[in-house]
Design a protein around this motif. Structure first.
Motif, mmCIF file in Angstrom:
data_model
loop_
_atom_site.group_PDB
_atom_site.id
_atom_site.type_symbol
_atom_site.label_atom_id
_atom_site.label_comp_id
_atom_site.label_asym_id
_atom_site.label_seq_id
_atom_site.Cartn_x
_atom_site.Cartn_y
_atom_site.Cartn_z
ATOM 1 N N MET A 131 0.845 -1.194 0.000
ATOM 2 C CA MET A 131 0.000 0.000 0.000
ATOM 3 C C MET A 131 0.885 1.251 0.000
ATOM 4 O O MET A 131 1.818 1.352 0.788
ATOM 5 C CB MET A 131 -0.896 0.012 1.243
ATOM 6 C CG MET A 131 -1.849 1.209 1.302
ATOM 7 S SD MET A 131 -2.851 1.220 2.814
ATOM 8 C CE MET A 131 -3.865 -0.246 2.566
ATOM 9 N N SER A 132 0.598 2.207 -0.909
ATOM 10 C CA SER A 132 1.388 3.424 -0.993
ATOM 11 C C SER A 132 1.107 4.333 0.188
ATOM 12 O O SER A 132 0.112 4.166 0.902
ATOM 13 C CB SER A 132 1.066 4.168 -2.299
ATOM 14 O OG SER A 132 -0.241 4.689 -2.244
ATOM 15 N N ASP A 133 2.021 5.307 0.388
ATOM 16 C CA ASP A 133 1.820 6.264 1.480
ATOM 17 C C ASP A 133 0.526 7.039 1.286
ATOM 18 O O ASP A 133 -0.187 7.332 2.248
ATOM 19 C CB ASP A 133 3.004 7.232 1.546
ATOM 20 C CG ASP A 133 4.275 6.554 2.042
ATOM 21 O OD1 ASP A 133 4.158 5.455 2.612
ATOM 22 O OD2 ASP A 133 5.367 7.118 1.856
ATOM 23 N N ARG A 134 0.240 7.391 0.023
ATOM 24 C CA ARG A 134 -0.989 8.149 -0.264
ATOM 25 C C ARG A 134 -2.225 7.328 0.089
ATOM 26 O O ARG A 134 -3.158 7.830 0.716
ATOM 27 C CB ARG A 134 -1.022 8.546 -1.732
ATOM 28 C CG ARG A 134 -2.323 9.215 -2.163
ATOM 29 C CD ARG A 134 -2.283 9.612 -3.638
ATOM 30 N NE ARG A 134 -3.599 9.986 -4.117
ATOM 31 C CZ ARG A 134 -4.177 11.153 -3.903
ATOM 32 N NH1 ARG A 134 -3.539 12.064 -3.179
ATOM 33 N NH2 ARG A 134 -5.371 11.427 -4.373
ATOM 34 N N GLN A 135 -2.220 6.040 -0.301
ATOM 35 C CA GLN A 135 -3.356 5.174 0.020
ATOM 36 C C GLN A 135 -3.505 4.999 1.530
ATOM 37 O O GLN A 135 -4.625 4.988 2.059
ATOM 38 C CB GLN A 135 -3.177 3.816 -0.650
ATOM 39 C CG GLN A 135 -3.367 3.829 -2.153
ATOM 40 C CD GLN A 135 -3.044 2.479 -2.767
ATOM 41 O OE1 GLN A 135 -2.068 1.826 -2.386
ATOM 42 N NE2 GLN A 135 -3.872 2.051 -3.714
ATOM 43 N N SER A 136 -2.374 4.853 2.209
ATOM 44 C CA SER A 136 -2.410 4.703 3.656
ATOM 45 C C SER A 136 -2.964 5.950 4.328
ATOM 46 O O SER A 136 -3.761 5.854 5.280
ATOM 47 C CB SER A 136 -0.997 4.411 4.169
ATOM 48 O OG SER A 136 -0.990 4.279 5.571
ATOM 49 N N THR A 137 -2.561 7.132 3.847
ATOM 50 C CA THR A 137 -3.046 8.398 4.407
ATOM 51 C C THR A 137 -4.539 8.553 4.182
ATOM 52 O O THR A 137 -5.285 8.963 5.085
ATOM 53 C CB THR A 137 -2.293 9.576 3.778
ATOM 54 O OG1 THR A 137 -0.898 9.448 4.063
ATOM 55 C CG2 THR A 137 -2.803 10.907 4.331
ATOM 56 N N LEU A 138 -4.988 8.227 2.947
ATOM 57 C CA LEU A 138 -6.418 8.333 2.644
ATOM 58 C C LEU A 138 -7.233 7.372 3.497
ATOM 59 O O LEU A 138 -8.320 7.716 3.978
ATOM 60 C CB LEU A 138 -6.665 8.045 1.160
ATOM 61 C CG LEU A 138 -6.204 9.127 0.181
ATOM 62 C CD1 LEU A 138 -6.348 8.635 -1.256
ATOM 63 C CD2 LEU A 138 -7.024 10.404 0.382
ATOM 64 N N ARG A 139 -6.712 6.180 3.697
ATOM 65 C CA ARG A 139 -7.414 5.196 4.509
ATOM 66 C C ARG A 139 -7.522 5.666 5.957
ATOM 67 O O ARG A 139 -8.578 5.534 6.582
ATOM 68 C CB ARG A 139 -6.683 3.859 4.442
ATOM 69 C CG ARG A 139 -7.388 2.728 5.171
ATOM 70 C CD ARG A 139 -6.690 1.410 4.914
ATOM 71 N NE ARG A 139 -7.375 0.317 5.581
ATOM 72 C CZ ARG A 139 -6.997 -0.943 5.495
ATOM 73 N NH1 ARG A 139 -5.948 -1.274 4.759
ATOM 74 N NH2 ARG A 139 -7.667 -1.890 6.139
ATOM 75 N N ALA A 140 -6.425 6.219 6.489
ATOM 76 C CA ALA A 140 -6.451 6.736 7.860
ATOM 77 C C ALA A 140 -7.414 7.908 7.979
ATOM 78 O O ALA A 140 -8.121 8.046 8.995
ATOM 79 C CB ALA A 140 -5.046 7.171 8.268
ATOM 80 N N HIS A 141 -7.470 8.753 6.932
ATOM 81 C CA HIS A 141 -8.382 9.901 6.942
ATOM 82 C C HIS A 141 -9.837 9.434 6.944
ATOM 83 O O HIS A 141 -10.662 9.966 7.697
ATOM 84 C CB HIS A 141 -8.106 10.780 5.721
ATOM 85 C CG HIS A 141 -8.978 11.997 5.644
ATOM 86 N ND1 HIS A 141 -8.881 13.048 6.529
ATOM 87 C CD2 HIS A 141 -9.999 12.321 4.783
ATOM 88 C CE1 HIS A 141 -9.783 13.966 6.228
ATOM 89 N NE2 HIS A 141 -10.467 13.547 5.173
#
Length: 214
Positions: A1-11
């Motif tokens: 999972m990319s950093d962007r995907q991880s950030t969006l998921r956490a958001h």
């Protein structure tokens, strides 16, 4: 999972958690804590009861879970180690309260104040929540000690940090109860500063700019 995907998921997770908690607080206020079930909260939030439990393992957590510890710890970690412990911890408590009640933005202030006030009033009026609230205080005390890092590394320093944090949190509790009983008419950061000054003296507390000395 990319950093962007991880950030969006956490958001998305944080947004879902905030939405569930907002519906829970509203239902608890309207119908009573004991009369409202987790299933009621799930239905109002448009999610399954299992989703509610993934974010809030117990019903009490729907009221008690907050970002206060993270905010306080962040401010303490960023403060100067040259300051007295009381000032570092006290300033962090005052600043965090300002953030939680809206940070000066009118719309956010109204929403933040009402949400925090409703949570506090529920904690005060509900026996099960009063008992669990003590756990939150212990957790916040530990978060403060951890945020001090090397300044609380040895046993003596850790003892001083815990004692100071405990005393500051007692002043915080007095301010929170007063604010809740006054139905939020006062400014919470000002009340916290006043409680800290009453406990430690004006010279030990960095007071908000607009708050006069007692």
């Amino acid at each position: 999972m990319s950093d962007r995907q991880s950030t969006l998921r956490a958001h998305r997770r944080a947004e879902t958690q905030r939405a569930i908690q907002a519906h829970a607080i509203r239902l608890f206020v309207e119908h009573g804590y004991d009369a409202t079930t987790v299933a009621d909260v799930a239905e109002a939030a448009g999610v399954s009861p299992m989703t509610v439990y993934r974010h809030f393992p117990t019903k009490e957590d729907l009221v008690l879970v907050d970002q206060h510890g993270r905010l306080v710890a962040g401010r303490i970690a960023a403060s100067s180690a040259a300051q007295p412990l009381v000032r570092r911890i006290g300033r962090a408590l005052v600043d965090s309260a300002a953030t939680l009640t809206g940070g000066g933005h009118e719309d956010e202030s109204t929403t933040g104040r009402r949400f925090l006030l409703a949570r506090l009033q529920l904690m005060i009026s509900t026996p099960a929540l009063r008992a669990r609230h003590l756990d939150n205080q212990y957790a916040l005390q530990q978060a403060i000690v951890d945020a001090l890092g090397d300044d609380a590394a040895d046993p003596d320093a850790a003892f001083r940090a815990r004692a100071t944090a405990s005393a500051c949190l007692a002043a915080l509790h007095t301010a929170l109860v007063s604010w809740a009983e006054d139905d939020g008419r006062s400014e919470l950061p000002d009340l916290i500063a006043k409680a800290l000054a009453a406990a430690f003296g004006d010279d030990m507390i960095e007071r908000p700019p607009d708050l006069p000395r007692a």
